[in-house]
Structures are given as structure tokens and as C-alpha cells.
Design a protein around this motif. Sequence first.
Motif: not given
Length: 96
Positions: A55-59, A75-77, A83-84
Motif C-alpha cells: 500500500l505504501n508503494a501504491q501511494m 490511505q484508508y486501507r 490498526k490490525e
Amino acid sequence: DAQRAAKEAAKKRAAEEKARKAAEPTQPKGKVRNPYKFKQLEDRIIQLEEELESLNAQMTQEEVYTNSDKLIDVQYRVAEVEKELEEANEEWANWA
């Protein structure tokens, strides 16, 4: 430069994640209550860490950071996964 800011933010998050991982003990102390469930928990943590990295790479991809809807979704994911991951790491640390 939105691209540069996004890359810098991703680097910062990666550095924070690396520092957090380094601070964690590698193996819990004491006897593991249920080795099968413990292994499942470790596998879940690994999966969450890999998803967070992805996800960080996607951003940092132009198609995401230039599209506010996509960026918000990612960002929501990221927030959900963090949190998980925090909850799973806490469970892992308190396993014994």
C-alpha cells in the motif's frame, strides 16, 4: 512536488516501520500455548506487513497520488492495516 512529498512520506513510514520491527523481540519468552494458533498469528502479521508495504508503494505511484479518490481509498486501507497490525503485534507480544 506532490510526487516528491509522497515519496518522502513513504520513506518516513518505511523507516518508522523498520525501527518498530527492530524494537520488537524476535521470539516470545516462555512456552507457546498453542503452537498452531501462534504460527497462524505470525503468518497474519507477516501478511499484514507485506500488505502495508504494498500500500505504501501504491501511494508513490502517479496514478494513485494524482487521483484523490484512489489516494483516499489507499490511505484508508493503510490505516486499517496499521490498526490490525498493531493489534496482532500486541497479541503476539502477550502470547505467553
